[in-house]
Scaffold this motif. Structure first.
Motif, PDB file in Angstrom:
ATOM      1  N   ILE A 113      13.876 -43.802  45.339  1.00 21.17           N
ATOM      2  CA  ILE A 113      12.538 -43.603  45.887  1.00 21.17           C
ATOM      3  C   ILE A 113      11.482 -43.836  44.815  1.00 21.17           C
ATOM      4  CG2 ILE A 113      10.967 -41.830  46.767  1.00 21.17           C
ATOM      5  CD1 ILE A 113      13.267 -40.675  48.348  1.00 21.17           C
ATOM      6  N   GLN A 168       8.520 -46.660  44.881  1.00 18.37           N
ATOM      7  CA  GLN A 168       7.106 -46.297  44.792  1.00 18.37           C
ATOM      8  C   GLN A 168       6.404 -47.026  43.655  1.00 18.37           C
ATOM      9  OE1 GLN A 168       7.197 -41.992  44.537  1.00 18.37           O
ATOM     10  NE2 GLN A 168       6.881 -41.764  46.744  1.00 18.37           N
ATOM     11  N   CYS A 179       8.032 -44.288  51.199  1.00 17.61           N
ATOM     12  CA  CYS A 179       9.379 -43.752  51.340  1.00 17.61           C
ATOM     13  C   CYS A 179       9.372 -42.476  52.173  1.00 17.61           C
ATOM     14  CB  CYS A 179       9.996 -43.468  49.961  1.00 17.61           C
ATOM     15  SG  CYS A 179       9.979 -44.892  48.847  1.00 17.61           S
ATOM     16  N   VAL A 204       9.101 -39.250  41.018  1.00 19.68           N
ATOM     17  CA  VAL A 204       8.686 -39.435  42.403  1.00 19.68           C
ATOM     18  C   VAL A 204       7.244 -38.957  42.565  1.00 19.68           C
ATOM     19  CG1 VAL A 204       9.123 -38.780  44.800  1.00 19.68           C
ATOM     20  CG2 VAL A 204      11.035 -39.174  43.248  1.00 19.68           C
ATOM     21  N   LEU A 255       5.002 -39.172  49.348  1.00 16.77           N
ATOM     22  CA  LEU A 255       6.355 -39.113  49.897  1.00 16.77           C
ATOM     23  C   LEU A 255       6.328 -38.357  51.221  1.00 16.77           C
ATOM     24  CD1 LEU A 255       9.442 -39.536  49.631  1.00 16.77           C
ATOM     25  CD2 LEU A 255       9.515 -37.350  48.406  1.00 16.77           C
TER      26      LEU A 255
END
Length: 339
Positions: free
Chosen positions: A55, A59, A65, A84, A89
């Motif tokens: 993820i 990104q 995602c 992340v 998200l």
């Protein structure tokens, strides 16, 4: 439709996994888009960590995602430590398996997301089991649910070019005849058939700094791969609170490629002499240009240069059409369905 004359990509687009060694073991540089990937292994082996790294890599290239947290156990601080961007998200914590797979279908059909991670298949509890009493027998309900969902999702995945990652758990198989497998995955056998890549991830040791354990040594084996030769392995270090140690992989793979010299506990990187592995890793963390250059050279040494698209000749209709056996096929022999 002529397969070899299409204007689409010749090679499947991929998303890096966050591990340089695993990208090389996969043979294509990452997880393929528009396909199903399964990551399974025992507890605390790094399954969710690997999914979060994918993820984070998506990104970085501007992708959107989704994380389907069926286990209701995602730690936001750990996800941020792995790189992340939690503000961008999408997180879903469904109540049952039907709701979770329905959300997956909705996100994929929208065509607006690049990666969907389901954590995990074992936690996709069917609604009938939730509404029943404790101890009731529910034979193969979860397997039928997964089989139906994958039949519906396979076509949508190909059109939307969304990467779908299923994280799965393993169970011990009590009765084995003829040396069969001692472990099985949850959710039936349908997932094994629909996946393009299956990874078995396991902890094989500890990473120590003096007497303190700061991480785990992890082994990943490619059990199934439809896009490159399978059964290759990759080893990397999972540091607590930091994730996959990219610097440790650069030192190991760079030594194999002749880009990093190692003599006992001394490392040599671009005329820099460093004592100890931790000092070498710290040097790579502080000098991003050196790290990026080594990553580029390691990738060039392990991957052949490949074109992105198949150029279509504007006058391809003037070229003699050939059938499977190589003889010329006259245009008037082509059947027109409109007649």
């Amino acid at each position: 439709m002529w397969l070899g004359r299409s204007t689409g990509p010749r090679y499947v687009p991929v998303i890096p996994t966050g591990s340089l060694g695993l990208d090389i073991a996969l043979g294509i540089g990452g997880f393929p888009k528009g396909r199903v990937v399964e990551i399974y292994g025992p507890e605390a082996s790094g399954k969710t960590t690997l999914g979060l790294h994918v993820i984070a890599e998506s990104q970085k290239s501007g992708g959107y995602c989704v994380f389907i947290d069926a286990e209701h156990a995602l730690d936001a601080s750990m996800a941020e430590a792995l790189g992340v961007n939690t503000k961008n998200l999408l997180l879903a914590q469904p109540d049952c398996g039907e709701q979770a797979l329905g959300l997956v279908d909705t996100f994929i059909r929208s065509g607006s997301v690049d990666v969907v991670v389901v954590d995990s298949v074992a936690a996709l509890v069917p609604r009938s089991e939730l509404e029943g009493e404790m101890g009731d027998a529910h034979m193969a309900v979860q397997a039928r649910l997964m089989s139906q969902a994958l039949r519906k999702l396979s076509h949508s995945l190909s059109r939307s070019q969304t990467l779908l990652i299923f994280i799965n758990q393993v169970r011990s198989k009590l009765v084995t005849f003829g040396g069969g497998p001692t472990e099985v995955t949850s959710g039936g056998n349908a997932l094994k058939f629909y996946t393009s890549v299956r990874l078995n991830i396991r902890r094989i040791g500890s990473v120590k700094k003096g007497e303190e354990i700061i991480g785990n040594k992890t082994l990943v084996k490619v059990i199934k791969n439809k896009l490159a030769p399978p059964f290759k392995t990759a080893e990397f270090e999972l540091e607590f609170g930091r994730g996959i140690s990219c610097e440790a992989e650069i030192l190991e793979l760079g030594n194999k490629c002749g880009l990093v010299s190692q003599s006992a506990s001394f490392y040599r990187i671009n005329e820099e002499h460093l004592r100890g592995k931790e000092a070498a890793k710290k040097y790579l963390r502080e000098h991003h240009d050196v790290r990026d250059e080594l990553i580029r050279k390691i990738r060039e040494a392990n991957f052949e240069e490949q074109g992105d698209t198949h150029d279509l000749d504007e006058n391809f209709m003037d070229v003699p059409l050939e059938n499977t056996y190589g003889s010329e096929l006259k245009p008037e022999t082509i059947i027109d369905n409109d007649d």
